[in-house]
Write an enzyme that holds these catalytic residues in place. Structure first.
Site, PDB file in Angstrom:
ATOM      1  N   ASP A 182       4.156  24.122  29.040  1.00 58.77           N
ATOM      2  CA  ASP A 182       3.827  24.533  27.868  1.00 58.77           C
ATOM      3  C   ASP A 182       3.505  23.312  26.786  1.00 58.77           C
ATOM      4  OD1 ASP A 182       3.401  26.008  25.400  1.00 58.77           O
ATOM      5  OD2 ASP A 182       5.504  26.733  25.306  1.00 58.77           O
ATOM      6  N   ASN A 187       5.533  20.883  21.218  1.00 61.01           N
ATOM      7  CA  ASN A 187       6.451  20.253  22.249  1.00 61.01           C
ATOM      8  C   ASN A 187       6.383  18.651  22.665  1.00 61.01           C
ATOM      9  OD1 ASN A 187       7.497  22.742  22.335  1.00 61.01           O
ATOM     10  ND2 ASN A 187       5.948  23.380  24.100  1.00 61.01           N
ATOM     11  N   ASP A 201      11.178  21.691  25.278  1.00 62.11           N
ATOM     12  CA  ASP A 201      10.699  22.927  25.641  1.00 62.11           C
ATOM     13  C   ASP A 201      10.013  22.911  27.159  1.00 62.11           C
ATOM     14  OD1 ASP A 201      11.859  24.196  23.524  1.00 62.11           O
ATOM     15  OD2 ASP A 201       9.973  24.853  22.702  1.00 62.11           O
TER      16      ASP A 201
END
Length: 256
Positions: A182, A187, A201
């Site tokens: 992701d 992030n 994350d």
């Protein structure tokens, strides 16, 4: 084109979930020491805990309805932490109602979508690309027990027929790496010097073609900064854009 649920700092007061409040109180981080810093559209919340000792921890809470497994993320963080800067898991728990709590140590830097970097998108976009390349180079594919391959992702496609169609149209693998899973702009964390400092994350981390990550990292700059910065992500990563693979992996992202 569809978008993943977005996340941002809460704009209003939020109710502290009981598991977070209990954990914080046990660490002496109640009251003003417990601050909500992140809210996603699945209802997940992240809180910063400033401990009396001066340390900082982050408590990530996810309701059962979100369908997110924070135990999986804790396992991936623990595996990745010896190789690259990511939050070190300190505590995780699954509660009777299905909600989950994951507490991690702090890592340096601000999210690439903080006000500082929203105002400097060219520098942020390059840092996102450079940080992703460093992550891919640091994590050992041969030792990684986690999978983020096309086969595993398309098996769970929202539309099974579309999943089969994409599986049949897949380009060959360019380079296998351990992907973030992701790699959207929020992030990547960036230090005050303008260089990437850590990633967060990592709940979907696993082995896949690097374009599966890079195409989304670049795409996310459009969502967060506006058009015109995708090329800086590829430049920061150190590759020329591959239009076929970029288009394909963005279709996979939407399909899964």
């Amino acid at each position: 084109m569809t978008y993943r649920p977005l996340a941002a700092a809460p704009e209003a007061d939020v109710e502290v979930p009981e598991p977070v409040a209990e954990y914080a109180a046990g660490r002496g981080a109640d009251g003003e020491r417990l601050v909500p810093v992140w809210l996603n559209q699945l209802g997940g919340l992240t809180f910063r805990l400033r401990l009396p000792s001066g340390g900082v921890e982050y408590a990530k809470w996810s309701p059962a309805s979100a369908g997110v497994d924070l135990e999986d993320e804790a396992e991936r963080l623990a595996w990745a932490a010896p190789f690259t800067p990511v939050p070190r898991p300190l505590h995780s728990a699954r509660h009777d109602d299905g909600a989950q709590l994951l507490v991690t140590a702090a890592v340096p830097g601000e999210a690439a979508v903080s006000p500082r970097w929203i105002a400097r998108p060219d520098q942020a976009a390059r840092a996102i690309g450079a940080g992703l390349r460093a992550l891919h180079d640091a994590l050992p594919v041969e030792d990684c027990p986690f999978d983020w391959s096309l086969a595993s992702r398309l098996t769970d496609a929202k539309d099974p027929a579309r999943g089969r169609e994409l599986a049949g149209a897949a380009p060959g693998v360019d380079r296998l790496v351990v992907c973030h899973g992701d790699a959207c702009a929020p992030n990547t964390l960036i230090g005050a010097d303008g260089y990437w400092s850590a990633h967060v994350d990592l709940g979907a981390l696993g082995i896949a073609d690097f374009w599966a990550d890079l195409s989304i990292a670049a795409w996310s700059t459009v969502w967060n900064y506006g058009p015109g910065f995708e090329g800086l992500v590829y430049a920061g990563y150190g590759v020329e854009p591959d239009a076929e693979r970029i288009a394909f992996y963005r279709e996979v992202w939407d399909a899964t």
